[in-house]
Design a protein around this motif. Structure first.
Motif: not given
Length: 365
Positions: A80, A83, A274, A295
């Motif tokens: 990542f 983010n 998430t 995500l």
């Protein structure tokens, strides 16, 4: 133990009482893969099978601490940046990991030869499928991601590119003799080697007696400062995991993952997190409304869409104060919908037993 010849192994496996030696690969990203692997491995060991685990990352310590025999290998990971998953960083990082596994080839080979597995299982882990190929061993895939590769699904217009890229990636990851696919919904498939089953739940979840108290549980795979700023402005109490700190700031209570997580999961009135498959499965089993923040990857987006379209909660890639407050104002509506969702936590284990027996028979007998 020395490596068994195919003929010797076939002779042993003809005996229905013979317990198998299973090489189990577990993806080390997050805690979802390792949490279900713990339950599956415990089940297999109770059946008398011997299990050796190949894994990496967070799963290494989790599975070692659970008392399983674990070998750490270099696994492929999603990297990542700001983010968001970074394709460039993921390729660069994983190229090095693949090279290190090649350098480590003889250590891995020695371990495999000494264990002499009869069958391989992979939960989105890449070394064990390679072992399966080179040693001509049967391979069973157990995960939720392969639903994208094996079932037809209606994909919203804005997600088609992500869907096809993900499908190509997952389809090319491994070629298995059987696929046990964990799914929120019971779907039919005409493929003889594909089995759709209910999610696997941790034994700690099955022992909980859920209540509805005043706190909202928040879980993030990666810290999100923007989300924290929004939550500070909402007149609710939030208990937050995923930021690796232990402190209280106004209406926000930060806790480390191991600290009272099951208790807070059981007693919270809702979840903001998430959109990982395992946590959503546990939330639905416990009757908890879910605000999904996926995500930037299709599997998480697919899970989040399922939550919203089923009426079990809401979904936003960029949550706002208004959206979260709307979610919190409609919890009774979501709870009524969730009550209709049924999960049979024992189904997957019965299917796994049946699949292993079938694969053993087809491969060796």
């Amino acid at each position: 133990m020395t490596r068994l010849s195919h003929l010797t192994r076939r002779s042993l496996l003809k005996n229905s009482d013979y317990k198998m030696r299973i090489l189990y690969g577990v993806c080390g990203d997050g805690f979802g893969h390792s949490s279900r692997a713990m339950e599956i491995i415990s089940h297999l060991q109770k059946k008398g099978h011997k299990v050796l685990v190949f894994t990496f990352g967070q799963a290494t310590s989790v599975l070692k601490n659970a008392g399983f025999r674990v070998v750490e290998v270099e696994g492929l990971e999603l990297i990542f940046k700001n983010n968001k998953p970074s394709l460039k960083e993921t390729i660069i990082n994983n190229s090095g990991r693949i090279c290190r596994n090649l350098i480590d080839f003889y250590r891995i080979k020695k371990i495999v030869d000494n264990f002499s597995p009869d069958i391989c299982i992979s939960d989105m882990e890449t070394v064990v499928p390679v072992v399966s190929f080179f040693y001509s061993l049967p391979l069973v895939s157990i995960d939720n991601q392969h639903i994208i590769a094996h079932l037809k699904m209606k994909v919203p217009k804005g997600y088609k590119k992500d869907f096809y890229l993900t499908k190509i990636g997952i389809s090319g990851l491994l070629k298995a003799d059987a696929f046990v696919i964990l799914s929120f919904l019971k779907k039919r498939t005409r493929k003889e080697n594909v089995y759709i089953v209910n999610p696997i739940l941790r034994k700690e979840i099955l022992l909980l007696k859920p209540k509805i108290k005043d706190k909202v549980l928040v879980y993030q795979t990666k810290p999100d400062k923007r989300l924290i700023k929004i939550l500070r402005k909402i007149p609710e109490q939030f208990v937050i995991y995923g930021y690796n700190m232990q402190k209280k700031e106004g209406n926000l209570e930060f806790r480390k993952v191991q600290d009272k997580f099951f208790e807070n999961l059981s007693d919270c009135k809702a979840i903001i997190a998430t959109s990982g498959f395992s946590l959503i499965s546990e939330a639905l089993y416990l009757g908890k409304p879910y605000f999904a923040i996926p995500l930037k990857q299709f599997e998480q987006e697919l899970n989040a869409l399922f939550v919203m379209q089923s009426g079990y909660g809401e979904y936003s890639e960029k949550p706002s104060k208004k959206k979260i407050e709307h979610f919190l104002a409609n919890l009774d509506f979501y709870r009524k919908k969730i009550k209709r969702h049924k999960i049979n936590p024992k189904e997957a284990f019965a299917v796994i037993d049946r699949v292993l027996k079938k694969v053993k028979k087809e491969y060796y007998i």
